[in-house]
Design a protein around this motif. Structure first.
Motif, PDB file in Angstrom:
ATOM      1  N   ALA A 138      -2.757   4.121  -8.321  1.00 55.82           N
ATOM      2  CA  ALA A 138      -1.970   3.326  -7.373  1.00 55.82           C
ATOM      3  C   ALA A 138      -0.915   2.503  -8.102  1.00 55.82           C
ATOM      4  N   LEU A 139      -1.278   1.963  -9.259  1.00 59.36           N
ATOM      5  CA  LEU A 139      -0.317   1.187 -10.043  1.00 59.36           C
ATOM      6  C   LEU A 139       0.834   2.044 -10.570  1.00 59.36           C
ATOM      7  N   GLN A 140       0.618   3.362 -10.614  1.00 58.46           N
ATOM      8  CA  GLN A 140       1.697   4.287 -11.004  1.00 58.46           C
ATOM      9  C   GLN A 140       2.470   4.776  -9.775  1.00 58.46           C
ATOM     10  N   ARG A 141       2.282   4.083  -8.668  1.00 57.87           N
ATOM     11  CA  ARG A 141       3.004   4.334  -7.412  1.00 57.87           C
ATOM     12  C   ARG A 141       2.621   5.652  -6.741  1.00 57.87           C
ATOM     13  N   TYR A 147      -3.282   4.672  -0.703  1.00 57.38           N
ATOM     14  CA  TYR A 147      -3.946   4.820   0.603  1.00 57.38           C
ATOM     15  C   TYR A 147      -5.467   4.811   0.441  1.00 57.38           C
ATOM     16  N   PHE A 148      -5.991   5.601  -0.493  1.00 64.69           N
ATOM     17  CA  PHE A 148      -7.442   5.642  -0.704  1.00 64.69           C
ATOM     18  C   PHE A 148      -7.966   4.275  -1.129  1.00 64.69           C
ATOM     19  N   LEU A 149      -7.255   3.620  -2.031  1.00 64.09           N
ATOM     20  CA  LEU A 149      -7.678   2.301  -2.495  1.00 64.09           C
ATOM     21  C   LEU A 149      -7.676   1.315  -1.329  1.00 64.09           C
ATOM     22  N   GLY A 150      -6.610   1.327  -0.555  1.00 65.06           N
ATOM     23  CA  GLY A 150      -6.539   0.451   0.616  1.00 65.06           C
ATOM     24  C   GLY A 150      -7.642   0.730   1.614  1.00 65.06           C
ATOM     25  N   GLY A 151      -7.937   2.006   1.823  1.00 65.94           N
ATOM     26  CA  GLY A 151      -8.990   2.379   2.766  1.00 65.94           C
ATOM     27  C   GLY A 151     -10.368   1.919   2.321  1.00 65.94           C
ATOM     28  N   ILE A 152     -10.663   2.066   1.038  1.00 64.96           N
ATOM     29  CA  ILE A 152     -11.959   1.620   0.526  1.00 64.96           C
ATOM     30  C   ILE A 152     -12.071   0.105   0.643  1.00 64.96           C
ATOM     31  N   LEU A 153     -10.982  -0.590   0.321  1.00 62.38           N
ATOM     32  CA  LEU A 153     -11.002  -2.052   0.400  1.00 62.38           C
ATOM     33  C   LEU A 153     -11.076  -2.535   1.847  1.00 62.38           C
ATOM     34  N   LEU A 154     -10.549  -1.742   2.768  1.00 60.80           N
ATOM     35  CA  LEU A 154     -10.604  -2.082   4.190  1.00 60.80           C
ATOM     36  C   LEU A 154     -11.995  -1.840   4.767  1.00 60.80           C
ATOM     37  N   LEU A 155     -12.587  -0.706   4.447  1.00 63.19           N
ATOM     38  CA  LEU A 155     -13.844  -0.286   5.075  1.00 63.19           C
ATOM     39  C   LEU A 155     -15.068  -0.505   4.199  1.00 63.19           C
ATOM     40  N   GLY A 156     -14.860  -1.031   2.997  1.00 61.80           N
ATOM     41  CA  GLY A 156     -15.929  -1.117   2.007  1.00 61.80           C
ATOM     42  C   GLY A 156     -17.086  -2.010   2.395  1.00 61.80           C
ATOM     43  N   SER A 160     -17.009  -4.489  -2.029  1.00 63.55           N
ATOM     44  CA  SER A 160     -15.694  -3.869  -2.192  1.00 63.55           C
ATOM     45  C   SER A 160     -14.717  -4.205  -1.064  1.00 63.55           C
ATOM     46  N   LYS A 161     -15.135  -4.945  -0.058  1.00 65.11           N
ATOM     47  CA  LYS A 161     -14.238  -5.236   1.067  1.00 65.11           C
ATOM     48  C   LYS A 161     -13.293  -6.377   0.700  1.00 65.11           C
ATOM     49  N   ASP A 162     -11.994  -6.139   0.895  1.00 69.01           N
ATOM     50  CA  ASP A 162     -10.975  -7.136   0.595  1.00 69.01           C
ATOM     51  C   ASP A 162      -9.779  -6.828   1.494  1.00 69.01           C
ATOM     52  N   LEU A 163      -9.700  -7.513   2.618  1.00 70.79           N
ATOM     53  CA  LEU A 163      -8.679  -7.205   3.622  1.00 70.79           C
ATOM     54  C   LEU A 163      -7.261  -7.489   3.134  1.00 70.79           C
ATOM     55  N   ILE A 164      -7.090  -8.518   2.339  1.00 78.22           N
ATOM     56  CA  ILE A 164      -5.744  -8.839   1.844  1.00 78.22           C
ATOM     57  C   ILE A 164      -5.260  -7.741   0.894  1.00 78.22           C
ATOM     58  N   ALA A 165      -6.112  -7.354  -0.050  1.00 74.61           N
ATOM     59  CA  ALA A 165      -5.738  -6.277  -0.970  1.00 74.61           C
ATOM     60  C   ALA A 165      -5.576  -4.960  -0.220  1.00 74.61           C
ATOM     61  N   ALA A 166      -6.437  -4.712   0.775  1.00 74.61           N
ATOM     62  CA  ALA A 166      -6.325  -3.486   1.576  1.00 74.61           C
ATOM     63  C   ALA A 166      -4.958  -3.416   2.246  1.00 74.61           C
ATOM     64  N   TYR A 167      -4.541  -4.517   2.849  1.00 73.39           N
ATOM     65  CA  TYR A 167      -3.243  -4.562   3.527  1.00 73.39           C
ATOM     66  C   TYR A 167      -2.111  -4.289   2.543  1.00 73.39           C
ATOM     67  N   TRP A 169      -2.188  -2.573  -0.360  1.00 74.78           N
ATOM     68  CA  TRP A 169      -2.146  -1.178  -0.809  1.00 74.78           C
ATOM     69  C   TRP A 169      -1.749  -0.241   0.320  1.00 74.78           C
ATOM     70  N   LEU A 170      -2.199  -0.517   1.537  1.00 75.47           N
ATOM     71  CA  LEU A 170      -1.818   0.333   2.669  1.00 75.47           C
ATOM     72  C   LEU A 170      -0.332   0.181   2.984  1.00 75.47           C
ATOM     73  N   THR A 171       0.200  -1.027   2.842  1.00 73.15           N
ATOM     74  CA  THR A 171       1.637  -1.253   3.042  1.00 73.15           C
ATOM     75  C   THR A 171       2.445  -0.473   2.001  1.00 73.15           C
ATOM     76  N   LEU A 172       2.019  -0.557   0.741  1.00 76.44           N
ATOM     77  CA  LEU A 172       2.722   0.182  -0.309  1.00 76.44           C
ATOM     78  C   LEU A 172       2.666   1.689  -0.065  1.00 76.44           C
ATOM     79  N   ALA A 173       1.499   2.180   0.359  1.00 80.12           N
ATOM     80  CA  ALA A 173       1.373   3.615   0.649  1.00 80.12           C
ATOM     81  C   ALA A 173       2.284   4.014   1.796  1.00 80.12           C
ATOM     82  N   GLY A 174       2.321   3.186   2.841  1.00 79.26           N
ATOM     83  CA  GLY A 174       3.197   3.460   3.984  1.00 79.26           C
ATOM     84  C   GLY A 174       4.658   3.425   3.587  1.00 79.26           C
ATOM     85  N   ASP A 175       5.023   2.438   2.767  1.00 78.62           N
ATOM     86  CA  ASP A 175       6.410   2.337   2.306  1.00 78.62           C
ATOM     87  C   ASP A 175       6.799   3.525   1.429  1.00 78.62           C
TER      88      ASP A 175
END
Length: 188
Positions: A138-141, A147-156, A160-167, A169-175
């Motif tokens: 993910a750090l290599q863009r 997306y996977f990292l954001g999903g795990i952090l969202l649903l973990g 492993s649950k971290d809604l701020i980090a999930a948002y 990573w999901l924003t970066l994936a969407g962008d």
């Protein structure tokens, strides 16, 4: 060198594009021990570029390069083991080769190692390692890793649950144009 000429012919740089001449130069250099040329020869046989597709020959040349530490070749060999392309499918071997490539920073290998760790395929299931490898990719863009990292952090789970980090990573994936990320981002 013959490898450079092979690249020129393969890409049409300074000469007319000619895959037949490219593979001739790659094979000449590969036989002389040129590691990137061995990988390129393997790739040409894998793709069937102006040679009949031959997965066994692709494996043979890529494996030579992989044994010399060539990360793209290690990724290719790991993928061939994972898919049973030219060799018997072997997830433990797939993980071993992909892990070698991932340790060298190969982003696609990092993503795949993350998936293998998450699912326990070819290795033991390990959420911490999965998060680590998805994070490196993910750090290599890599949008899929984001997306996977954001999903795990969202649903973990609790750890492993971290809604701020999930948002994030999901924003970066969407962008980055990963379509499923926008839907997952809305769930945060």
């Amino acid at each position: 060198s013959h490898r450079v000429l092979g690249v020129w012919y393969a890409e049409g740089t300074n000469v007319a594009k000619d895959d037949k001449k490219a593979i001739e130069h790659f094979l000449y250099a590969a036989r002389k021990g040129d590691v990137p040329a061995q990988f390129n020869a393997g790739l040409f046989f894998y793709q069937g570029r102006d040679v009949p597709q031959d997965l066994s020959e692709a494996f043979r040349w890529a494996h030579r390069a992989a044994l010399s530490g060539h990360a793209p070749a290690q990724h290719m060999i790991g993928s061939m083991y994972a898919n049973g392309d030219g060799v018997e499918r072997n997830m433990a071997q797939a993980f071993e080769w992909l892990h070698k490539a991932a340790l060298q920073g190969n982003v696609e290998a990092q993503l795949t190692v993350g998936k293998l760790c998450y699912n326990g395929n070819g290795t033991r299931k390990d959420l911490t390692q999965a998060l680590s490898w998805f994070g490196k990719a993910a750090l290599q863009r890599n949008a899929k890793a984001q997306y996977f990292l954001g999903g795990i952090l969202l649903l973990g789970n609790e750890a492993s649950k971290d809604l701020i980090a999930a948002y994030k990573w999901l924003t970066l994936a969407g962008d980055s144009g990963y379509p499923q990320a926008k839907d997952a981002q809305a769930a945060v």
